[in-house]
Design a protein around this motif. Structure first.
Motif, PDB file in Angstrom:
ATOM      1  N   ALA A 125      23.506  42.149  30.495  1.00  0.00           N
ATOM      2  CA  ALA A 125      22.068  42.578  31.137  1.00  0.00           C
ATOM      3  C   ALA A 125      22.017  41.867  32.638  1.00  0.00           C
ATOM      4  CB  ALA A 125      20.916  41.723  30.350  1.00  0.00           C
ATOM      5  N   ASP A 126      22.808  41.112  33.019  1.00  0.00           N
ATOM      6  CA  ASP A 126      23.110  40.518  34.278  1.00  0.00           C
ATOM      7  C   ASP A 126      23.657  41.401  35.255  1.00  0.00           C
ATOM      8  OD1 ASP A 126      25.263  40.081  33.027  1.00  0.00           O
ATOM      9  OD2 ASP A 126      25.626  38.043  33.832  1.00  0.00           O
ATOM     10  N   GLY A 127      24.136  42.654  34.818  1.00  0.00           N
ATOM     11  CA  GLY A 127      24.731  43.903  35.492  1.00  0.00           C
ATOM     12  C   GLY A 127      25.816  43.531  36.429  1.00  0.00           C
ATOM     13  N   TRP A 128      25.998  44.167  37.616  1.00  0.00           N
ATOM     14  CA  TRP A 128      27.210  43.940  38.299  1.00  0.00           C
ATOM     15  C   TRP A 128      27.406  42.579  38.939  1.00  0.00           C
ATOM     16  CZ3 TRP A 128      30.763  47.138  39.858  1.00  0.00           C
ATOM     17  CH2 TRP A 128      31.641  47.032  41.039  1.00  0.00           C
ATOM     18  N   ASP A 129      26.204  41.748  38.988  1.00  0.00           N
ATOM     19  CA  ASP A 129      26.303  40.448  39.429  1.00  0.00           C
ATOM     20  C   ASP A 129      27.112  39.735  38.488  1.00  0.00           C
ATOM     21  OD1 ASP A 129      25.047  41.037  41.712  1.00  0.00           O
ATOM     22  OD2 ASP A 129      22.952  40.453  41.128  1.00  0.00           O
ATOM     23  N   GLY A 130      27.000  40.018  37.196  1.00  0.00           N
ATOM     24  CA  GLY A 130      27.586  39.227  36.433  1.00  0.00           C
ATOM     25  C   GLY A 130      28.911  39.502  35.889  1.00  0.00           C
ATOM     26  N   LEU A 131      29.725  40.487  36.530  1.00  0.00           N
ATOM     27  CA  LEU A 131      31.051  40.945  36.112  1.00  0.00           C
ATOM     28  C   LEU A 131      32.207  40.110  36.804  1.00  0.00           C
ATOM     29  CD1 LEU A 131      30.380  44.850  36.329  1.00  0.00           C
ATOM     30  CD2 LEU A 131      30.736  43.408  34.215  1.00  0.00           C
ATOM     31  N   PRO A 132      33.032  40.018  36.463  1.00  0.00           N
ATOM     32  CA  PRO A 132      34.328  39.174  37.024  1.00  0.00           C
ATOM     33  C   PRO A 132      34.945  40.332  37.997  1.00  0.00           C
ATOM     34  CG  PRO A 132      34.888  39.633  35.041  1.00  0.00           C
ATOM     35  CD  PRO A 132      33.343  39.986  34.968  1.00  0.00           C
ATOM     36  N   ASP A 133      35.793  39.683  38.944  1.00  0.00           N
ATOM     37  CA  ASP A 133      36.590  40.649  39.762  1.00  0.00           C
ATOM     38  C   ASP A 133      37.217  41.741  39.269  1.00  0.00           C
ATOM     39  OD1 ASP A 133      35.428  39.125  41.952  1.00  0.00           O
ATOM     40  OD2 ASP A 133      37.084  37.978  42.170  1.00  0.00           O
ATOM     41  N   ALA A 134      37.967  41.364  38.096  1.00  0.00           N
ATOM     42  CA  ALA A 134      38.793  42.258  37.433  1.00  0.00           C
ATOM     43  C   ALA A 134      38.189  43.610  37.045  1.00  0.00           C
ATOM     44  CB  ALA A 134      39.694  41.857  36.375  1.00  0.00           C
ATOM     45  N   SER A 135      36.975  43.297  36.398  1.00  0.00           N
ATOM     46  CA  SER A 135      35.849  44.415  35.995  1.00  0.00           C
ATOM     47  C   SER A 135      35.367  45.277  36.965  1.00  0.00           C
ATOM     48  CB  SER A 135      34.747  43.910  35.074  1.00  0.00           C
ATOM     49  OG  SER A 135      35.266  43.178  33.739  1.00  0.00           O
ATOM     50  N   ARG A 136      35.009  44.421  38.147  1.00  0.00           N
ATOM     51  CA  ARG A 136      34.517  45.315  39.374  1.00  0.00           C
ATOM     52  C   ARG A 136      35.501  46.267  39.768  1.00  0.00           C
ATOM     53  NH1 ARG A 136      30.690  41.089  42.780  1.00  0.00           N
ATOM     54  NH2 ARG A 136      29.585  40.330  41.399  1.00  0.00           N
ATOM     55  N   THR A 137      36.820  45.636  39.930  1.00  0.00           N
ATOM     56  CA  THR A 137      37.946  46.541  40.618  1.00  0.00           C
ATOM     57  C   THR A 137      38.217  47.649  39.397  1.00  0.00           C
ATOM     58  OG1 THR A 137      38.858  44.498  41.433  1.00  0.00           O
ATOM     59  CG2 THR A 137      40.377  46.454  41.132  1.00  0.00           C
ATOM     60  N   ALA A 138      37.985  47.689  38.366  1.00  0.00           N
ATOM     61  CA  ALA A 138      38.391  48.767  37.479  1.00  0.00           C
ATOM     62  C   ALA A 138      37.227  49.674  37.538  1.00  0.00           C
ATOM     63  CB  ALA A 138      38.609  48.134  35.903  1.00  0.00           C
ATOM     64  N   LEU A 139      36.113  49.294  37.726  1.00  0.00           N
ATOM     65  CA  LEU A 139      35.090  50.410  37.898  1.00  0.00           C
ATOM     66  C   LEU A 139      35.173  50.949  39.168  1.00  0.00           C
ATOM     67  CD1 LEU A 139      31.991  48.442  36.188  1.00  0.00           C
ATOM     68  CD2 LEU A 139      33.440  50.242  35.275  1.00  0.00           C
TER      69      LEU A 139
END
Length: 421
Positions: free
Chosen positions: A20-34
């Motif tokens: 529920a915290d969305g993009w801000d709660g994602l670690p770097d690896a998840s952000r890079t994959a997206l």
């Protein structure tokens, strides 16, 4: 024997858990994959949590979701695909379906809502039962109701808490404590005040659809006690007399020996008690019951809902005619219709190696058939007798129930297949 699963036919995908915290709660690896994905697949809510900098083509899951998974993945060969999932994709999430369909999956999990709920409540997760009602009937919650147990219920929508409260009241657990936790881990996180199911207001407006219901089970003193092992009280069932009685039922389930994931054929369902208690032994146990009388078949469905196993498959028809279309069983129980021509032989033929067959009867004609089957296939032939204490004038005596003859056998390579032993 479980058939081999077909080889997956689609390319590898990355599965990204998001909370529920969305993009801000994602670690770097998840952000890079997206960011690197050429295709983003997910529910509308998850897709809306991803910022425009993730430029991949966005595709929302259709409904119903599960049948569409294979085709949707296969439609993007050679492209980098990322699938968005709520929390931990491998915990009651889309990860299971993707693992069955993709050549490989790379899972980047996020803390699940269950982990957040346990943390907020101070409940050790190993001591909590998790029940999901997402895409499933509320009735399945009934199988988890035991005095003193803590439950975390994964809600289908904003209406689920009210439905949970109604079921608790109906099953004699109205004094159970309830809390609703919404948007766990996000900026809009909220927890309701603790109350009981009895006090849950029917007119309360729905809250957030993204919620978990926390329940501390409390059974009313006058409510029927249902244990966790076979042999439920006979009063737990609606029946017309066609019911395998409690003590015989417990012995029968012991001979059938259910294990997680196994499938039972219950032939001559009556009130459905054998199939129902087979399924209650573990959430992954499955059963199909065959009952030729339509009124009894409807009664079996009601009993299954009442006792928390609404997934029981009820087939209205006569055996052995209907058996050909059923999936291969791990165990077969014959509680009625033994004199139907060819029934026992048909069951034996369908039973795989390692499978068990148990048949009960109270008539001499059917007993003769079981004696012949015992002679041909081996196993155990036993007679079960139960007597109940009843008033005799001013005293107490024993009233003997009709004895039950039971044949139980496991099919192995060394089991005689038909000739005399």
């Amino acid at each position: 024997m479980t058939p081999a699963r077909p080889a997956p036919t689609t390319a590898a995908v990355t599965v990204v858990g998001i909370g529920a915290d969305g993009w801000d709660g994602l670690p770097d690896a998840s952000r890079t994959a997206l960011r690197e994905a050429e295709v983003l697949i997910g529910g509308p809510r998850q897709l809306n949590l991803v910022p425009p900098e993730c430029a991949g083509e966005r595709i929302a899951w259709p409904s119903p979701l599960r049948p569409a998974v294979a085709g949707l993945l296969a439609a993007h060969p050679g492209r980098r695909v990322a699938v968005l999932a709520s929390g931990d994709p491998m915990f009651h999430g889309i990860g299971r379906a993707l693992a069955e369909e993709a050549d490989a999956i790379d899972v980047l999990p996020h803390p699940s809502s269950v982990s957040y709920a346990a943390a907020r409540l101070g409940w050790p997760l190993e001591d909590v039962d998790v029940v999901t009602l997402v895409g499933r009937p509320t009735a399945r919650l009934a199988a988890a109701l035991h005095d003193g147990r803590r439950l975390l219920v994964l809600s289908a929508d904003a209406a689920t808490p009210g439905e949970v409260a109604e079921l608790l009241r109906d099953r004699g657990f109205g004094t159970s404590r309830m809390r609703v936790l919404e948007q766990l881990g996000g900026a809009k996180e909220h927890a309701s005040a603790e109350t009981t199911a009895d006090d849950w207001p029917d007119a309360q407006p729905p809250g957030d659809p993204l919620n978990i219901v926390a329940v501390e089970c409390r059974r009313a003193p006058d409510a029927l006690r249902l244990g966790a092992v076979p042999g439920l009280p006979d009063q737990a069932y609606e029946h017309d007399g066609q019911l395998t009685k409690r003590h015989i039922r417990a012995a029968t389930l012991g001979a059938l020996a259910p294990a997680p994931g196994e499938l039972l054929w219950d032939i001559g369902g009556g009130s459905g008690s054998i199939a129902i208690e087979w399924m209650r032994t573990h959430p992954l146990c499955r059963a199909v019951t065959i009952e030729r009388d339509p009124a009894r078949a409807e009664r079996i469905t009601r009993n299954a809902d009442r006792l928390g196993v609404p997934g029981l498959w009820v087939v209205t028809g006569s055996a052995p005619a209907v058996l050909a279309e059923l999936p291969t069983p791990d165990a077969v129980f014959v509680g009625g219709g033994l004199t139907a021509p060819g029934l026992l032989d048909a069951c034996w033929e369908k039973l795989p190696l390692g499978g068990r067959l148990v048949a009960n009867t109270v008539t001499l004609e059917s007993e003769a058939l079981l004696a012949d089957a015992y002679r041909r296939h081996g196993g155990e032939l036993v007679r079960l007798a139960v007597a109940h204490a009843v008033p005799v004038g001013g005293f107490t005596g024993w009233r003997q129930a009709m004895p039950v003859t039971q044949w139980a056998v496991q099919k192995t390579l060394n089991t005689p297949s038909g000739a005399d032993r």
